[in-house]
Design a protein around this motif. Structure first.
Motif, PDB file in Angstrom:
ATOM      1  N   ASP A   1       9.250   8.038   5.473  1.00 28.98           N
ATOM      2  CA  ASP A   1       9.338   8.722   6.814  1.00 28.98           C
ATOM      3  C   ASP A   1      10.502   8.270   7.448  1.00 28.98           C
ATOM      4  O   ASP A   1      11.325   8.931   8.189  1.00 28.98           O
ATOM      5  N   SER A  11       0.731  -1.280  -0.083  1.00 25.96           N
ATOM      6  CA  SER A  11       0.073  -0.125   0.036  1.00 25.96           C
ATOM      7  C   SER A  11       0.970   1.248  -0.115  1.00 25.96           C
ATOM      8  O   SER A  11       1.976   1.080   0.231  1.00 25.96           O
ATOM      9  N   LEU A  12       0.291   2.125  -0.484  1.00 25.33           N
ATOM     10  CA  LEU A  12       0.923   3.390  -0.492  1.00 25.33           C
ATOM     11  C   LEU A  12       1.060   4.091   0.834  1.00 25.33           C
ATOM     12  O   LEU A  12       2.479   4.655   1.050  1.00 25.33           O
ATOM     13  N   LYS A  13       0.313   3.778   1.862  1.00 24.92           N
ATOM     14  CA  LYS A  13       0.468   4.384   3.159  1.00 24.92           C
ATOM     15  C   LYS A  13       1.683   3.677   3.912  1.00 24.92           C
ATOM     16  O   LYS A  13       2.489   3.999   4.529  1.00 24.92           O
ATOM     17  N   THR A  14       1.952   2.419   3.553  1.00 24.89           N
ATOM     18  CA  THR A  14       3.164   1.641   3.915  1.00 24.89           C
ATOM     19  C   THR A  14       4.319   2.253   3.323  1.00 24.89           C
ATOM     20  O   THR A  14       5.496   2.423   4.192  1.00 24.89           O
ATOM     21  N   ILE A  63       4.859   5.320   2.355  1.00 21.20           N
ATOM     22  CA  ILE A  63       5.044   6.673   2.942  1.00 21.20           C
ATOM     23  C   ILE A  63       5.637   6.583   4.185  1.00 21.20           C
ATOM     24  O   ILE A  63       6.731   7.132   4.637  1.00 21.20           O
ATOM     25  N   THR A  64       5.107   5.730   5.140  1.00 22.81           N
ATOM     26  CA  THR A  64       5.682   5.387   6.454  1.00 22.81           C
ATOM     27  C   THR A  64       7.117   5.039   6.394  1.00 22.81           C
ATOM     28  O   THR A  64       8.144   5.401   7.030  1.00 22.81           O
TER      29      THR A  64
END
Length: 75
Positions: free
Chosen positions: A62, A53-56, A58-59
């Motif tokens: 970071d 996932s894109l969320k993963t 991005i995390t």
């Protein structure tokens, strides 16, 4: 796409080494991500990476203080 010879390569192992993260468990602790999410990228297969996932992503960017293009390469 059919007939496309391009692959996605994940540089998670390189970034872990650069940030002195010795194992997946340490990355789990720093990121708060699940083992499955990290293993998907750590295995490095094109199909596994595409399921991430894109969320993963991005995390992880970071955590590593990097750009998405540092984490993934389309070659």
């Amino acid at each position: 796409m059919k007939g496309c010879d391009k692959l996605i390569i994940c540089n998670i192992r390189i970034l872990m080494a650069q940030h002195k993260i010795d194992d997946i468990q340490e990355l789990i602790s720093r990121s708060g991500l699940s083992r499955n999410a990290i293993n998907r990228l750590h295995k490095g297969t094109d199909e596994e990476i595409k399921k991430t996932s894109l969320k993963t992503l991005i995390t992880l960017c970071d955590v590593f203080n990097c750009k998405l293009s540092d984490l993934l390469e389309y070659v």
